[in-house]
Design an enzyme around this catalytic site. Structure first.
Site, PDB file in Angstrom:
ATOM      1  N   HIS A 137       0.863  -1.180   0.000  1.00  0.00           N
ATOM      2  CA  HIS A 137       0.000   0.000   0.000  1.00  0.00           C
ATOM      3  C   HIS A 137       0.900   1.230   0.000  1.00  0.00           C
ATOM      4  CE1 HIS A 137       1.073   0.116   4.219  1.00  0.00           C
ATOM      5  NE2 HIS A 137       0.541  -1.085   4.401  1.00  0.00           N
ATOM      6  N   GLU A 138       0.286   2.401   0.064  1.00  0.00           N
ATOM      7  CA  GLU A 138       1.046   3.655  -0.015  1.00  0.00           C
ATOM      8  C   GLU A 138       2.085   3.789   1.107  1.00  0.00           C
ATOM      9  OE1 GLU A 138       1.727   6.376  -1.932  1.00  0.00           O
ATOM     10  OE2 GLU A 138       0.732   5.169  -3.459  1.00  0.00           O
ATOM     11  N   HIS A 171       4.007   1.363   2.327  1.00  0.00           N
ATOM     12  CA  HIS A 171       5.201   0.685   1.814  1.00  0.00           C
ATOM     13  C   HIS A 171       5.861   1.532   0.713  1.00  0.00           C
ATOM     14  CE1 HIS A 171       2.706  -2.983   2.994  1.00  0.00           C
ATOM     15  NE2 HIS A 171       3.816  -3.176   3.678  1.00  0.00           N
ATOM     16  N   MET A 174      -2.340   3.229   7.308  1.00  0.00           N
ATOM     17  CA  MET A 174      -2.423   2.195   6.271  1.00  0.00           C
ATOM     18  C   MET A 174      -1.775   0.922   6.781  1.00  0.00           C
ATOM     19  SD  MET A 174      -1.907   4.001   2.667  1.00  0.00           S
ATOM     20  CE  MET A 174      -2.972   5.342   2.186  1.00  0.00           C
ATOM     21  N   SER A 177      -1.635  -3.586   5.685  1.00  0.00           N
ATOM     22  CA  SER A 177      -2.131  -4.693   4.858  1.00  0.00           C
ATOM     23  C   SER A 177      -3.340  -5.333   5.517  1.00  0.00           C
ATOM     24  CB  SER A 177      -1.033  -5.744   4.669  1.00  0.00           C
ATOM     25  OG  SER A 177       0.140  -5.137   4.165  1.00  0.00           O
TER      26      SER A 177
HETATM   27  P1  AMP Z   1       4.932  -4.987   6.615  1.00  0.00           P
HETATM   28  O1  AMP Z   1       4.711  -5.411   5.196  1.00  0.00           O
HETATM   29  O2  AMP Z   1       3.665  -4.751   7.373  1.00  0.00           O
HETATM   30  O3  AMP Z   1       5.911  -5.870   7.337  1.00  0.00           O
HETATM   31  O4  AMP Z   1       5.625  -3.563   6.549  1.00  0.00           O
HETATM   32  C1  AMP Z   1       6.824  -3.360   5.867  1.00  0.00           C
HETATM   33  C2  AMP Z   1       7.376  -2.016   6.236  1.00  0.00           C
HETATM   34  O5  AMP Z   1       6.440  -0.991   5.880  1.00  0.00           O
HETATM   35  C3  AMP Z   1       7.610  -1.873   7.751  1.00  0.00           C
HETATM   36  O6  AMP Z   1       8.817  -1.167   7.975  1.00  0.00           O
HETATM   37  C4  AMP Z   1       6.407  -1.090   8.193  1.00  0.00           C
HETATM   38  O7  AMP Z   1       6.636  -0.324   9.367  1.00  0.00           O
HETATM   39  C5  AMP Z   1       6.189  -0.179   7.001  1.00  0.00           C
HETATM   40  N1  AMP Z   1       4.814   0.316   6.984  1.00  0.00           N
HETATM   41  C6  AMP Z   1       3.673  -0.417   7.102  1.00  0.00           C
HETATM   42  N2  AMP Z   1       2.589   0.401   7.105  1.00  0.00           N
HETATM   43  C7  AMP Z   1       3.057   1.663   7.018  1.00  0.00           C
HETATM   44  C8  AMP Z   1       2.429   2.953   6.982  1.00  0.00           C
HETATM   45  N3  AMP Z   1       1.115   3.104   7.047  1.00  0.00           N
HETATM   46  N4  AMP Z   1       3.230   4.041   6.880  1.00  0.00           N
HETATM   47  C9  AMP Z   1       4.581   3.910   6.813  1.00  0.00           C
HETATM   48  N5  AMP Z   1       5.227   2.732   6.830  1.00  0.00           N
HETATM   49  C10 AMP Z   1       4.470   1.617   6.931  1.00  0.00           C
END
Ligand code: AMP
Length: 275
Positions: free
Chosen positions: A31-32, A34, A179, A181
């Site tokens: 999403h945005e 990431h 945001m 997943s």
């Molecule tokens: P994930 O796929 O949930 O493991 O997230 C991968 C990376 O994206 C991690 O460093 C998260 O902290 C970051 N991330 C997830 N959601 C957000 C968000 N809404 N804003 C900024 N970074 C995010």
């Protein structure tokens, strides 16, 4: 954009890379939030993004199996932003007999660590493995997972990792919901209700700006606001020291205001930093 599925191939490409490498580890279903990390990573000569739903950071009753996955969509989103997408397989990351773990003590004990036993052991282990495989100059993480950022920063310092870690701001929906997943799990009513989380975090910031320093008072006001939302079930709300992540009685900047709240089967987390 190259899509790489083996550790050997990732290492080979890394050896051929000149200049700086920016790395964004993700679990996919992008999403945005990431993409904001990936865009920031473009300050490097080469951008590597990993997509790997790491089984070892999920508890036995958590959502590893049902975690949302859509690789074709993820690759289309990354196409114009990324040089290399690394998507390792479980069998190569954790072969039979795998027995090596990275454990950060102290700051993993509260908050997410207290309610998700073993979670940060899985996170610290997979991040170490990915950093060893990709060999980045800089790695990018979201402040949305504030405790994760603190754990990885501490680990990198204490294990003498030679790289720069960059924490990026939380990207939010127009109503303030961070945001994630996992937001896809929310039904329309839960999705509407989930906006209360950012309202509660904003309330904490406002109370502090108006001179309130007592953590209990702020926590009670946040709790009262969240309880007005009938679909919300609070797992924890905390005001902690921004460095140790231990709960505080008196709010002194930097303080981390963080929460985990369930809406039906979906567990959401969010935070803001005061000061
Ligand atoms: P994930 O796929 O949930 O493991 O997230 C991968 C990376 O994206 C991690 O460093 C998260 O902290 C970051 N991330 C997830 N959601 C957000 C968000 N809404 N804003 C900024 N970074 C995010």
């Amino acid at each position: 954009m190259k899509v790489v599925k083996t550790i050997e191939e990732m290492r080979r490409l890394r050896q051929q890379t000149r200049g700086t490498v920016g790395f964004v580890p993700t679990m996919g279903y992008l999403h945005e939030g990431h993409l904001s990390l990936v865009r920031r990573a473009k300050e490097n000569d080469t951008v590597v993004v990993s997509i790997y739903v790491n089984p070892t950071q999920f508890g036995p009753k958590e959502d590893f199996k049902s975690y949302p996955r859509d690789i074709p969509r993820d690759l289309a989103m990354l196409e114009s932003l990324t040089d290399i997408v690394f998507m390792p397989e479980d069998a190569e990351m954790y072969p039979a007999g795998y027995d090596t773990w990275v454990e950060v003590k102290g700051i993993t004990e509260g908050l997410e660590g207290a309610t998700r036993p073993g979670h940060f052991r899985g996170v610290a282990t997979v991040v170490t493995k990915l950093l060893n495989i990709v060999g980045p100059t800089r790695a990018y993480f979201g402040q949305k997972d504030a405790q994760q950022v603190a754990v990885i920063k501490k680990m990198a310092v204490e294990l003498d990792m030679d790289l720069e870690l960059i924490a990026c701001p939380t990207v939010r929906e127009p109503d303030g919901l961070a945001m994630s997943s996992r937001n896809v799990y929310l039904d329309p009513e839960e999705r509407r209700g989930a906006a209360v989380l950012f309202k509660a975090l904003t309330l904490a910031q406002e109370l502090w700006k108006n001179g309130e320093k007592d953590a209990d008072t702020v926590l009670h006001r946040m709790m009262a606001l969240i309880k007005q939302e009938p679909l919300a079930n609070i797992v924890y709300i905390s005001i902690a020291d921004g460095k140790t992540l231990k709960d505080v009685e008196e709010i002194k900047p930097p303080a981390l205001v963080s929460l985990a709240v369930r809406f039906g089967k979906t567990r959401l987390i969010d935070n803001v930093v005061i000061g």
